[in-house]
Design a protein around this motif. Structure first.
Motif, PDB file in Angstrom:
ATOM      1  N   VAL A 127     -28.969 -92.841  15.337  1.00  7.98           N
ATOM      2  CA  VAL A 127     -28.911 -91.514  15.961  1.00  7.98           C
ATOM      3  C   VAL A 127     -29.338 -90.437  14.967  1.00  7.98           C
ATOM      4  N   LYS A 128     -28.880 -90.534  13.724  1.00  9.74           N
ATOM      5  CA  LYS A 128     -29.286 -89.570  12.697  1.00  9.74           C
ATOM      6  C   LYS A 128     -30.787 -89.613  12.458  1.00  9.74           C
ATOM      7  N   THR A 129     -31.350 -90.810  12.483  1.00  9.81           N
ATOM      8  CA  THR A 129     -32.776 -90.964  12.236  1.00  9.81           C
ATOM      9  C   THR A 129     -33.608 -90.397  13.375  1.00  9.81           C
ATOM     10  N   VAL A 130     -33.143 -90.591  14.597  1.00  9.23           N
ATOM     11  CA  VAL A 130     -33.920 -90.215  15.776  1.00  9.23           C
ATOM     12  C   VAL A 130     -33.844 -88.721  16.074  1.00  9.23           C
ATOM     13  N   CYS A 131     -32.676 -88.122  15.893  1.00  6.10           N
ATOM     14  CA  CYS A 131     -32.488 -86.711  16.255  1.00  6.10           C
ATOM     15  C   CYS A 131     -33.089 -85.810  15.183  1.00  6.10           C
ATOM     16  N   ALA A 132     -34.007 -84.950  15.590  1.00  7.28           N
ATOM     17  CA  ALA A 132     -34.763 -84.152  14.631  1.00  7.28           C
ATOM     18  C   ALA A 132     -33.974 -82.989  14.054  1.00  7.28           C
ATOM     19  N   ARG A 174     -38.876 -94.433  17.434  1.00 14.55           N
ATOM     20  CA  ARG A 174     -38.072 -93.212  17.302  1.00 14.55           C
ATOM     21  C   ARG A 174     -38.325 -92.273  18.485  1.00 14.55           C
ATOM     22  N   ASP A 175     -39.586 -92.122  18.845  1.00 15.27           N
ATOM     23  CA  ASP A 175     -39.916 -91.235  19.960  1.00 15.27           C
ATOM     24  C   ASP A 175     -39.316 -91.736  21.272  1.00 15.27           C
ATOM     25  N   ALA A 176     -39.381 -93.033  21.490  1.00 12.24           N
ATOM     26  CA  ALA A 176     -38.836 -93.604  22.724  1.00 12.24           C
ATOM     27  C   ALA A 176     -37.324 -93.443  22.783  1.00 12.24           C
ATOM     28  N   LEU A 177     -36.659 -93.637  21.656  1.00 10.62           N
ATOM     29  CA  LEU A 177     -35.211 -93.441  21.618  1.00 10.62           C
ATOM     30  C   LEU A 177     -34.848 -91.971  21.799  1.00 10.62           C
ATOM     31  N   ALA A 178     -35.656 -91.080  21.237  1.00 18.90           N
ATOM     32  CA  ALA A 178     -35.401 -89.644  21.418  1.00 18.90           C
ATOM     33  C   ALA A 178     -35.492 -89.276  22.898  1.00 18.90           C
ATOM     34  N   GLU A 179     -36.437 -89.859  23.618  1.00 15.95           N
ATOM     35  CA  GLU A 179     -36.541 -89.615  25.063  1.00 15.95           C
ATOM     36  C   GLU A 179     -35.318 -90.150  25.790  1.00 15.95           C
ATOM     37  N   LEU A 180     -34.839 -91.310  25.370  1.00 18.56           N
ATOM     38  CA  LEU A 180     -33.658 -91.896  25.998  1.00 18.56           C
ATOM     39  C   LEU A 180     -32.423 -91.043  25.732  1.00 18.56           C
ATOM     40  N   PHE A 181     -32.214 -90.654  24.481  1.00 12.76           N
ATOM     41  CA  PHE A 181     -31.088 -89.774  24.155  1.00 12.76           C
ATOM     42  C   PHE A 181     -31.234 -88.422  24.853  1.00 12.76           C
ATOM     43  N   LEU A 241     -29.587 -92.532  43.847  1.00 14.88           N
ATOM     44  CA  LEU A 241     -29.054 -93.503  42.895  1.00 14.88           C
ATOM     45  C   LEU A 241     -30.168 -94.380  42.344  1.00 14.88           C
ATOM     46  N   ILE A 242     -31.030 -94.866  43.214  1.00 10.30           N
ATOM     47  CA  ILE A 242     -32.132 -95.713  42.770  1.00 10.30           C
ATOM     48  C   ILE A 242     -33.060 -94.948  41.828  1.00 10.30           C
ATOM     49  N   ALA A 243     -33.310 -93.686  42.144  1.00  8.35           N
ATOM     50  CA  ALA A 243     -34.157 -92.866  41.269  1.00  8.35           C
ATOM     51  C   ALA A 243     -33.530 -92.723  39.888  1.00  8.35           C
ATOM     52  N   ALA A 244     -32.220 -92.546  39.852  1.00 13.77           N
ATOM     53  CA  ALA A 244     -31.518 -92.410  38.572  1.00 13.77           C
ATOM     54  C   ALA A 244     -31.570 -93.715  37.782  1.00 13.77           C
ATOM     55  N   GLU A 245     -31.337 -94.821  38.458  1.00  8.65           N
ATOM     56  CA  GLU A 245     -31.398 -96.122  37.789  1.00  8.65           C
ATOM     57  C   GLU A 245     -32.805 -96.391  37.254  1.00  8.65           C
ATOM     58  N   THR A 246     -33.806 -96.026  38.038  1.00  6.21           N
ATOM     59  CA  THR A 246     -35.195 -96.224  37.604  1.00  6.21           C
ATOM     60  C   THR A 246     -35.509 -95.393  36.372  1.00  6.21           C
ATOM     61  N   LEU A 247     -35.006 -94.177  36.324  1.00  7.79           N
ATOM     62  CA  LEU A 247     -35.231 -93.314  35.166  1.00  7.79           C
ATOM     63  C   LEU A 247     -34.635 -93.930  33.906  1.00  7.79           C
ATOM     64  N   ILE A 248     -33.428 -94.440  34.014  1.00  7.68           N
ATOM     65  CA  ILE A 248     -32.789 -95.085  32.863  1.00  7.68           C
ATOM     66  C   ILE A 248     -33.560 -96.324  32.447  1.00  7.68           C
ATOM     67  N   GLU A 249     -33.914 -97.166  33.421  1.00  7.01           N
ATOM     68  CA  GLU A 249     -34.647 -98.390  33.120  1.00  7.01           C
ATOM     69  C   GLU A 249     -35.994 -98.079  32.463  1.00  7.01           C
ATOM     70  N   THR A 250     -36.660 -97.042  32.939  1.00  2.84           N
ATOM     71  CA  THR A 250     -37.955 -96.670  32.369  1.00  2.84           C
ATOM     72  C   THR A 250     -37.822 -96.268  30.916  1.00  2.84           C
ATOM     73  N   ARG A 251     -36.792 -95.483  30.614  1.00  2.00           N
ATOM     74  CA  ARG A 251     -36.593 -95.043  29.222  1.00  2.00           C
ATOM     75  C   ARG A 251     -36.217 -96.224  28.318  1.00  2.00           C
ATOM     76  N   ILE A 252     -35.363 -97.117  28.807  1.00  2.00           N
ATOM     77  CA  ILE A 252     -34.996 -98.287  28.011  1.00  2.00           C
ATOM     78  C   ILE A 252     -36.209 -99.184  27.800  1.00  2.00           C
ATOM     79  N   ASP A 253     -37.017 -99.336  28.841  1.00  2.00           N
ATOM     80  CA  ASP A 253     -38.210-100.179  28.732  1.00  2.00           C
ATOM     81  C   ASP A 253     -39.179 -99.627  27.700  1.00  2.00           C
ATOM     82  N   ARG A 254     -39.293 -98.311  27.614  1.00  2.00           N
ATOM     83  CA  ARG A 254     -40.172 -97.716  26.601  1.00  2.00           C
ATOM     84  C   ARG A 254     -39.704 -98.062  25.196  1.00  2.00           C
ATOM     85  N   VAL A 255     -38.396 -98.048  25.005  1.00  2.00           N
ATOM     86  CA  VAL A 255     -37.846 -98.421  23.693  1.00  2.00           C
ATOM     87  C   VAL A 255     -38.189 -99.869  23.381  1.00  2.00           C
TER      88      VAL A 255
END
Length: 268
Positions: A127-132, A174-181, A241-255
């Motif tokens: 978290v320290k590494t990812v957060c600018a 790092r960028d993908a995790l920053a998007e997820l956070f 709900l499905i849209a929210a789940e898809t958003l989370i899955e998309t961000r995790i998949d990018r990581v």
């Protein structure tokens, strides 16, 4: 990691209406500039406290969460939130004035939020590494339950713990995790009772996160229930709900794709 990353959440930094980056930057800068001219005496410091509390008086999303007016910017470039009463702060000449704060010096020295005790050291390092800077870092690092669920989602798919080094060495990861956070800031499915970005992380049960009423939308509990709940979600339909789940899955998949690409580049 850099000299702009620190956390002022336990001092109530985010416990104000809006709590935008610019709003809080101005707040901290004003306190820092004004405290620089305060005589270091008990009366003068207490007068500063009274003036700041009157100036900053306004709606507090969590009325039981004190916002300390002695939190300002520290460091040679004034980029990092910290205690203006600390003995190492500018102008204090090694004297600890924290005993003049609302909670007193002992609490200021010895209190640590649940994330400090409960999050694995590797996760805290990531978290320290990812957060600018301090703004996102302070909002994310105190979200113990949210972070635990996010890292579990990543590491379950990886089949192993996520190593801090593989994040630190790879910009795409790092960028993908920053998007997820960053979902903490941009989440579009918040309920009407959402109190703003601040997190009440004290273990006194005063402000529990509301459970999601899946029955109301004729849906089964989500595999991402803990993430959805910690983000303050509420849904009017299964489609939301499905849209929210898809958003989370998309961000995790990018990581995961960023990590896989990095592993391929190094031949691992």
């Amino acid at each position: 990691m850099n000299d702009a990353v620190s956390c002022g959440a336990c001092c109530g930094l985010y416990n104000c209406a809006g709590a935008s980056r610019e709003q809080l930057r101005c707040l901290l800068a004003t306190r820092t500039e004004q405290f620089a001219g305060v005589l270091r005496s008990a009366d003068a410091i207490d007068d500063f406290r009274i003036r700041m509390e009157r100036r900053e008086h306004g709606e507090r999303p969590y009325i039981d969460f004190y916002a300390c007016p002695f939190l300002g910017f520290l460091g040679p470039r004034r980029l990092r939130p910290g205690c203006l009463l600390h003995p190492l702060a500018d102008g204090n000449e090694g004297i600890d004035y924290r005993g003049l704060s609302f909670y007193g010096g002992l609490a200021c020295r010895d209190y640590f939020c649940p994330s400090t005790r409960n999050l694995p050291s590797g996760h805290k390092t990531i978290v320290k590494t990812v957060c600018a800077d301090w703004y996102l870092y302070g909002l994310v690092i105190t979200e113990e339950q949210l972070l635990a669920a996010i890292f579990a989602g990543i590491e379950t798919r990886l089949g192993r713990p996520l190593a801090p080094a593989e994040v630190a060495e790879r910009r795409p990861a790092r960028d993908a995790l920053a998007e997820l956070f960053g979902l903490k800031l941009s989440w579009p499915h918040r309920g009407q009772d959402w109190k703003g970005p601040a997190n009440y992380f004290f273990n006194d049960g005063l402000y529990p996160r509301a459970p999601i009423d899946y029955g109301r939308i004729n849906a089964q509990p989500s595999v991402h229930d803990r993430i959805l709940r910690e983000l303050g979600s509420s849904f009017a339909s299964r489609r939301e709900l499905i849209a929210a789940e898809t958003l989370i899955e998309t961000r995790i998949d990018r990581v995961l794709r960023a990590l896989a690409s990095a592993a391929a580049d190094t031949g691992h």
